[in-house]
Enzyme design. Structure first.
Site, PDB file in Angstrom:
ATOM      1  N   SER A  80       0.888  -1.030   0.034  1.00 30.11           N
ATOM      2  CA  SER A  80       0.033  -0.147   0.012  1.00 30.11           C
ATOM      3  C   SER A  80       0.903   1.176  -0.107  1.00 30.11           C
ATOM      4  O   SER A  80       1.745   1.321   0.696  1.00 30.11           O
ATOM      5  CB  SER A  80      -0.986  -0.034   1.305  1.00 30.11           C
ATOM      6  N   SER A 140     -12.171   1.961   4.880  1.00 28.00           N
ATOM      7  CA  SER A 140     -12.080   0.728   4.917  1.00 28.00           C
ATOM      8  C   SER A 140     -12.885  -0.168   4.086  1.00 28.00           C
ATOM      9  O   SER A 140     -12.774  -1.056   3.557  1.00 28.00           O
ATOM     10  CB  SER A 140     -12.036   0.199   6.316  1.00 28.00           C
ATOM     11  N   GLU A 177     -14.822  -7.489   7.307  1.00 27.16           N
ATOM     12  CA  GLU A 177     -14.650  -6.199   8.098  1.00 27.16           C
ATOM     13  C   GLU A 177     -15.053  -6.707   9.698  1.00 27.16           C
ATOM     14  O   GLU A 177     -14.543  -6.736  10.630  1.00 27.16           O
ATOM     15  CB  GLU A 177     -15.713  -5.146   7.899  1.00 27.16           C
ATOM     16  N   ASP A 189     -21.725   0.639   4.926  1.00 25.90           N
ATOM     17  CA  ASP A 189     -20.591   1.232   4.222  1.00 25.90           C
ATOM     18  C   ASP A 189     -20.081   0.465   2.866  1.00 25.90           C
ATOM     19  O   ASP A 189     -20.016   0.939   1.798  1.00 25.90           O
ATOM     20  CB  ASP A 189     -19.367   1.345   4.888  1.00 25.90           C
TER      21      ASP A 189
HETATM   22  C1  GLA Z   1     -20.100   3.248  10.579  1.00 24.90           C
HETATM   23  C2  GLA Z   1     -20.495   1.819  10.237  1.00 24.90           C
HETATM   24  C3  GLA Z   1     -21.776   1.765   9.997  1.00 24.90           C
HETATM   25  C4  GLA Z   1     -23.042   2.418  10.458  1.00 24.90           C
HETATM   26  C5  GLA Z   1     -22.442   3.673  10.683  1.00 24.90           C
HETATM   27  C6  GLA Z   1     -23.183   4.667  11.505  1.00 24.90           C
HETATM   28  O1  GLA Z   1     -20.076   3.845   9.388  1.00 24.90           O
HETATM   29  O2  GLA Z   1     -19.516   1.263   9.767  1.00 24.90           O
HETATM   30  O3  GLA Z   1     -21.933   0.324   9.570  1.00 24.90           O
HETATM   31  O4  GLA Z   1     -23.293   1.763  11.407  1.00 24.90           O
HETATM   32  O5  GLA Z   1     -21.090   3.991  11.416  1.00 24.90           O
HETATM   33  O6  GLA Z   1     -24.748   4.702  10.804  1.00 24.90           O
END
Ligand code: GLA
Length: 410
Positions: A80, A140, A177, A189
């Site tokens: 990386s 991530s 994750e 995400d």
């Molecule tokens: C982080 C987590 C998500 C979600 C948000 C809050 O980004 O990775 O899964 O829970 O917080 O909405």
């Protein structure tokens, strides 16, 4: 006057060139290809994903790039531009708790795809990214999603070709994750990075058992024609999901659902046959002397409702009217869910005072980033006001990004 620091997205060509060069410098020969995946902002629907609720993210123009080449054996070698040395592991050694470091996010995806029955072998890969790291913008998930589409392509799985297949890649990335990197996050995400569409927000519904068509619905969100833009402010205040606070919020929600005899807090909704928020709060009272559980529940239930109403406004082409929902979301996250911080509150207050239509923290909180909905003609004024407020408060200078709803991993 304090000049705001802008963080530009790389072009696709620039990102590809960077990882191609890094790959060639680190390993013999060329990669088989280059893939990339975006970070995300969540417009609204925070801490609802792990409560089977609704979220409404868009993909950032800022992306993580990966150059990858499959190997004959089951070795994984990763480099990386953001880390020293080579990260190495054998695929057969990857298991929950067995690997450490940033490579877990990449190798974890290969592990999860194999767990799901796909044939995935070893590989060499080089990564580089313009998604700010640790800024609550899903660096991530961008790494996992980039690895997911790259592995999908070299293994010939064909999952990235359809939304249903992409939902499978989301699941592999989420498992990487949760189970390999050890962060108890909820799937927002990864869904955003893999399933968002350019010019659209994605209305995600995390109720179990939904078909892809129901679990992720693209909603046209054409900000530019409405003369609007989304300004993202990376506060540079530290945040981490592996630390205890995120897990503690999640555990409180699970405890409350269990006390109410429900599978998830989503089931409180009367529209789904639930008992409604007032009765839920009354039923929790005897188990909740300090009121913490009830505040957490009130946030989750009200936030799911706000997300549905925000999405309706966007569907009706009324993006300029969503500001009050953003502010109510922020207040709920600050007061009831207690995941905001001084820097995030300062972005919201200073952006609103300078003419933003709405503003709120985005992502998990405890630092990270906030977003503001701003008229195109006001962008510089708002950014300068926020930068000035941080300077006056003696805080580290924040970074600013523009976030037109962008394309998913590919
Ligand atoms: C982080 C987590 C998500 C979600 C948000 C809050 O980004 O990775 O899964 O829970 O917080 O909405």
């Amino acid at each position: 006057m304090t000049e705001p620091q802008w963080l530009e997205a790389w072009t696709a060509e620039d990102g590809a060139r960077r990882v191609d060069e890094l790959f060639t410098r680190s390993f013999d020969g060329s990669p088989e290809g280059v893939w990339s995946a975006p970070g995300r902002v969540n417009l609204i629907g925070e801490h609802t994903d792990y409560n089977a609720g609704l979220c409404l993210p868009t993909a950032l123009p800022h992306r993580t790039f990966i150059a990858l080449r499959p190997r004959e054996d089951d070795q994984v070698r990763l480099v990386s531009a953001q880390a020293e040395g080579v990260w190495e592991a054998r695929l057969s050694d990857i298991a929950p708790g067995a690997v450490q470091g940033w490579g877990a996010y990449v190798a974890g995806v290969a592990w999860a795809l194999a767990e799901a029955g796909h044939k995935v072998g070893g590989f060499d890969a080089a990564v580089d990214s313009c998604v700010p790291f640790g800024a609550g913008l899903s660096s991530s998930a961008a790494l996992e999603a980039a690895a997911a589409v790259a592995l999908d392509a070299v293994a010939g799985l064909g999952l990235a070709a359809s939304d249903a297949g992409r939902a499978e890649l989301v699941e592999a990335s989420r498992r990487a994750e949760n189970e390999i990197a050890g962060a108890p996050t909820g799937g927002l995400d990864q869904s955003a990075s893999l399933r968002c569409r350019e010019g659209h927000a994605l209305l995600l519904d995390f109720r179990p058992g939904l078909k892809p068509l129901e679990s992720g619905v693209p909603v046209p969100f054409d900000l530019a024609t409405a003369d609007l833009t989304l300004l993202v402010v990376d506060t540079k205040a530290e945040h981490s999901h592996v630390s205890g606070e995120y897990g503690a919020r999640r555990a409180a929600c699970e405890q409350a659902a269990q006390l109410l005899g429900l599978g998830s807090l989503r089931e409180i909704a009367p529209t789904l046959g639930g008992i409604g928020i007032d009765r839920a709060l009354t039923e929790l009272e005897p188990h909740d002397p300090d009121g913490v559980l009830r505040r957490r529940v009130r946030h989750v239930v009200s936030e799911i409702d706000r997300t549905a109403r925000f999405a309706d406004l966007v569907r009706e082409g009324r993006a300029a009217d969503v500001g009050p929902f953003m502010l109510a979301s922020h207040a709920s996250l600050r007061d009831d869910y207690e995941v905001s911080c001084r820097e995030l509150d300062l972005v919201v207050d200073s952006a609103m005072a300078a003419g933003a239509l709405g503003a709120r923290m985005t992502g998990g909180g405890f630092g990270g980033s906030a977003i503001a909905l701003v008229r195109l003609s006001d962008v510089d004024t708002v950014a300068q006001a926020v930068a000035g407020a941080f300077a006056d408060a003696g805080l580290t200078a924040p970074a600013f990004l523009l976030a037109p709803p962008s394309a998913p991993a590919a």
